[in-house]
Scaffold this motif. Structure first.
Motif, short mmCIF file in Angstrom:
data_model
loop_
_atom_site.label_atom_id
_atom_site.label_comp_id
_atom_site.label_asym_id
_atom_site.label_seq_id
_atom_site.Cartn_x
_atom_site.Cartn_y
_atom_site.Cartn_z
N VAL A 1 0.98 -1.18 -0.15
CA VAL A 1 -0.05 0.09 -0.07
C VAL A 1 1.05 1.37 -0.05
N CYS B 1 2.15 2.07 -3.51
CA CYS B 1 1.05 2.76 -4.44
C CYS B 1 0.92 4.00 -4.03
N LEU B 2 0.87 4.40 -2.59
CA LEU B 2 0.85 5.76 -2.26
C LEU B 2 1.92 6.46 -2.82
N SER C 1 -0.14 4.77 -10.21
CA SER C 1 -0.69 3.86 -9.15
C SER C 1 -0.58 2.36 -9.75
N ILE D 1 -6.19 -3.41 -3.90
CA ILE D 1 -6.67 -2.30 -2.87
C ILE D 1 -5.56 -1.20 -2.80
N GLY D 2 -4.31 -1.41 -2.82
CA GLY D 2 -3.21 -0.37 -3.09
C GLY D 2 -3.38 0.40 -4.26
N ILE E 1 -6.48 2.83 -3.51
CA ILE E 1 -6.31 3.79 -2.55
C ILE E 1 -5.27 4.99 -2.90
N PHE F 1 -7.18 7.04 -5.25
CA PHE F 1 -8.20 7.96 -4.45
C PHE F 1 -7.46 9.16 -3.99
N PHE F 2 -6.46 8.74 -3.53
CA PHE F 2 -5.59 9.85 -2.65
C PHE F 2 -4.85 11.00 -3.96
N ALA G 1 -8.92 10.32 6.31
CA ALA G 1 -8.60 9.45 7.29
C ALA G 1 -9.37 9.78 8.69
N SER H 1 -15.44 -0.87 -3.57
CA SER H 1 -14.29 0.04 -3.85
C SER H 1 -13.94 0.60 -5.17
N VAL I 1 -14.38 4.36 -6.27
CA VAL I 1 -13.36 5.18 -6.52
C VAL I 1 -13.53 5.76 -8.09
#
Length: 216
Positions: free
Chosen positions: A41, A44-45, A89, A127-128, A131, A134-135, A163, A192, A196
């Motif tokens: 995760v 990915c961020l 991503s 999932i990562g 996320i 999304f961010f 968060a 999700s 997203v």
């Protein structure tokens, strides 16, 4: 459109050496403590946040002024940024998956002969990526509105806000005695990607509106 995306990818290659060092650094400190999933995760961020660097390059070179002289619309520039974010991503998901497995094997937190662990890592990669998108899409409107330098500080608040809202909702449900069942969480994870997509489209429309109003 393809050339706009390739331009950002070529520019970001200059930053890849420091990113590679950072990802390897996180292997040493994250996998022994938080496990492979947390590392995935994080990858990915970190990779999704490279979109901020592309805006910095654009600001320094005054790219937008030059681009709009060509047969390119502001909507094209916004679309290219969101597509580039998705590519970054995805790169983070693949990199986190590969390096996470390597680090997990080294630190003995991943058993290569376990099908369940492979499935888990594949799910976490997806999932990562969600996320990260999304961010990243949350930051893009800020980048168009305030520019790369001011948006860096605002992005911290933008990251903290979802968060904090999520934690507040969790506390509120706990206060009223409403448990978050495993089935509910599983269904939320399945939904999700759709959520997203809706979120990214909303951020895309906001970015288009912000950029259209700017005088370049």
């Amino acid at each position: 459109m393809k050339s706009l995306i390739l331009k950002d990818i070529y520019n970001i290659l200059h930053n890849m050496r420091s990113m590679a060092v950072l990802l390897l650094f996180f292997i040493i400190f994250m996998i022994p403590q938080g496990g492979t999933a947390a590392y995935q995760v994080t990858c990915c961020l970190l990779c999704s946040m490279m979109i901020m660097t592309t805006f910095s390059f654009d600001n320094i070179s005054k790219w937008d002024k030059y681009a709009l002289v060509m047969p390119i619309t502001k909507k094209d520039l916004v679309t290219a940024k969101f597509l580039t974010l998705i590519i970054f991503s995805a790169f983070g998901a693949v990199t986190g998956f590969v390096l996470g497995i390597a680090g997990g094997v080294v630190f003995k937190s991943f058993h290569i002969n376990s099908p369940e662990e492979w499935i888990t890592l594949l799910a976490v990669a997806g999932i990562g990526m969600v996320i990260g998108i999304f961010f990243g899409s949350l930051v893009i409107p800020l980048l168009f509105k305030f520019g790369a330098e001011k948006a860096r500080m605002l992005s911290i608040a933008a990251f903290a806000a979802p968060a904090a809202i999520g934690m507040a909702l969790y506390k509120l449900l706990d206060m009223f005695g409403i448990p978050l069942s495993e089935k509910f969480i599983t269904n939320l994870l399945y939904l999700s990607p759709l959520l997203v997509i809706v979120w990214v489209y909303a951020m895309y429309l906001i970015s288009c509106h912000i950029f259209q109003k700017q005088d370049i």
